[in-house]
Design an enzyme around this catalytic site. Structure first.
Site, short mmCIF file in Angstrom:
data_model
loop_
_atom_site.label_atom_id
_atom_site.label_comp_id
_atom_site.label_asym_id
_atom_site.label_seq_id
_atom_site.Cartn_x
_atom_site.Cartn_y
_atom_site.Cartn_z
N TRP A 127 -76.81 3.08 1.19
CA TRP A 127 -77.00 2.32 -0.48
C TRP A 127 -77.74 2.87 -0.91
O TRP A 127 -78.73 3.84 -0.55
CB TRP A 127 -77.62 0.71 0.43
CG TRP A 127 -77.41 -0.13 -0.76
CD1 TRP A 127 -76.88 -0.39 -1.90
CD2 TRP A 127 -78.91 -0.67 -0.99
NE1 TRP A 127 -77.08 -1.05 -2.73
CE2 TRP A 127 -78.47 -1.16 -2.17
CE3 TRP A 127 -79.87 -0.78 -0.80
CZ2 TRP A 127 -78.88 -2.94 -2.95
CZ3 TRP A 127 -80.87 -2.22 -1.87
CH2 TRP A 127 -80.28 -2.46 -2.44
N ASP A 208 -81.71 -2.79 8.12
CA ASP A 208 -81.69 -3.20 7.54
C ASP A 208 -80.06 -4.17 7.38
O ASP A 208 -78.87 -3.40 7.72
CB ASP A 208 -80.97 -2.17 6.00
CG ASP A 208 -80.97 -3.44 4.46
OD1 ASP A 208 -80.44 -4.19 4.54
OD2 ASP A 208 -80.54 -2.63 3.28
N ALA A 210 -77.41 -6.57 5.77
CA ALA A 210 -77.24 -7.61 4.30
C ALA A 210 -76.01 -8.34 4.61
O ALA A 210 -75.39 -9.19 3.68
CB ALA A 210 -77.66 -6.35 3.54
N LYS A 243 -75.16 -12.12 0.71
CA LYS A 243 -73.42 -12.22 0.85
C LYS A 243 -73.20 -13.48 2.02
O LYS A 243 -72.45 -13.76 1.06
CB LYS A 243 -73.89 -10.80 1.53
CG LYS A 243 -74.52 -9.96 0.68
CD LYS A 243 -73.80 -8.63 0.21
CE LYS A 243 -75.39 -7.90 -0.57
NZ LYS A 243 -74.71 -6.60 -1.93
C1 LMR Z 1 -73.74 -3.17 -3.04
O1 LMR Z 1 -74.18 -1.78 -2.28
O2 LMR Z 1 -73.58 -2.54 -3.76
C2 LMR Z 1 -74.80 -3.74 -2.97
O3 LMR Z 1 -75.49 -4.14 -2.19
C3 LMR Z 1 -75.30 -5.01 -4.39
C4 LMR Z 1 -76.29 -3.81 -4.89
O4 LMR Z 1 -76.94 -4.05 -5.58
O5 LMR Z 1 -76.18 -2.98 -4.73
#
Ligand code: LMR
Length: 394
Positions: A127, A208, A210, A243
């Protein structure tokens, strides 16, 4: 002072969301930011959350501060959801945080406070905000191989070879399930090998999670986290409620620090509370309270689980449909991975030029690395995406 400020690059995911909003085309398709949407394109408030909110309005009599760690009922309920019966509650220190991102940030803060020289190993790719926060905090990052562009799955031997460079005290950031951005996940045998390696090296796992409930189900998605937490001396876990409870803007998350040595739990708990106090004092309560109400009321919990399961199965159906459509159009099985991937995302393996053509010529928005949000599709737009993908030569 302000004249010394330099422009900051926009966050790629959020900038894409803005570009999508500004696109006047009526038939545009948003596969960008990781937010669940119904086939009608709506991000709903889940039924059980709405019911809890109604109840809360009736019964809440004060907005005075809760505990610095967050409401204990929320912490207990979330420790239960993520860790199940795998560990005794007194092995887990926890704080409520503003979203999963807040938990990630607090975990990095704890790491830097205890061991300023620690390096954080992150999957390539991860991410983007993991990297951005680590850079902002001045923490050294080491990328480990994770995604094999050829097989569009996990490059496990590359990952293990890179993790072999771990030193005692280093941290390895792992996605508990539903890897973001690739959708490719470790199997349990691979998790076991990772745990053995981390323990041999004296490295600390940080997980992590999510998207619990978006992959193979609430329990299955937590299996790896539980395995790590039971089998490593210490584990940090950042979990998000954004989420799976659909309460994105309420900013609800939790950071857990698990220790096999119970004597360490009390001091870890005190340090987590300290970090909350330094960074924002009391964590937000509204979303956390809704989560604990849903998780501790049998009827609300059953309804929440049923709705989450509908969401999960809907995304799996879209995966199957897209893989099938692409099989038909391409006459090959090279897109079969879309049905194998789990969670909200898949990385298609397209070039930045192809991603740009999809946006410019077809009004289809995805992240530049070709990550798509499966929930941005519906039965009608799946064939549109499949045709566009073939058209741009993916
Ligand atoms: C994403 O990866 O799109 C989500 O986790 C939202 C974000 O805050 O980036």
């Amino acid at each position: 002072m302000f004249e010394q400020l330099k422009e900051k690059p926009a966050d790629k995911i959020l900038a894409l969301a803005q570009a999508y909003r500004e696109d006047p085309r009526a038939d545009k398709i948003d596969l960008g930011v990781g937010v669940y949407k119904t086939p009608e394109g709506v991000t709903p408030i889940m039924r059980a959350v709405k019911a809890a909110e109604r109840q809360l309005w009736e019964v809440e009599t004060t907005k005075a501060y809760t505990a610095l760690t967050g409401d204990p009922a929320f912490l207990d309920a979330m420790v239960g959801l993520v860790l199940g019966e795998a560990l005794a509650r007194d092995q887990v220190s926890a704080i409520a945080t503003p979203g999963g991102t807040g938990a990630v940030r607090q975990a990095f803060d704890l790491i830097r406070m205890v061991n300023p020289g620690a390096r954080v190993f992150v999957s390539d790719p991860t991410w983007p905000n993991h990297l951005s926060i680590l850079a902002h905090m001045g923490i050294e990052v080491v990328m480990y191989r994770y995604f094999d562009a050829e097989t569009v799955g996990v490059d496990f031997s590359g990952m293990m070879a890179d993790l072999d460079g771990l030193r005692a005290g280093d941290v390895v950031l792992l996605h508990g399930c539903c890897h973001n951005p690739t959708g490719a996940n470790l199997n349990m045998t691979e998790w076991q090998a990772v745990v053995d390696l981390l323990n041999a090296k004296g490295a600390l796992p940080m997980i992590d999670i999510a998207y619990q409930g978006f992959g193979d189900g609430l329990e299955a998605d937590a299996a790896a986290v539980r395995y790590v937490a039971v089998n490593c001396p210490e584990t940090l876990i950042a979990a998000s409620c954004s989420k799976n409870f659909g309460i994105y803007r309420e900013r609800t998350g939790i950071l857990m620090a698990v220790a096999q040595d119970r004597a360490l739990q009390r001091v870890a708990q005190g340090n987590l509370a300290y970090l909350n106090r330094q960074n924002y004092s009391f964590p937000p309560d509204h979303g956390a309270r809704l989560v604990s109400m849903v998780l501790t009321d049998d009827a609300l919990r059953a309804d929440w689980q049923a709705e989450l399961e509908e969401v999960r199965l809907g995304m799996l159906r879209l995966r199957e449909q897209l893989a099938g459509e692409l099989r038909r159009l391409s006459g090959s099985d090279r897109f079969g991975f879309i049905a194998q991937h789990r969670g909200m995302f898949s990385r298609l393996g397209a070039t930045p030029e192809q991603v740009e053509r999809l946006r410019a010529e077809h009004g289809i928005y995805m992240i530049g690395d070709s990550r798509i949000n499966i929930a941005g599709l519906n039965e009608t737009t799946v064939p549109v995406l499949a045709r566009a993908m073939i058209d741009v030569g993916i």
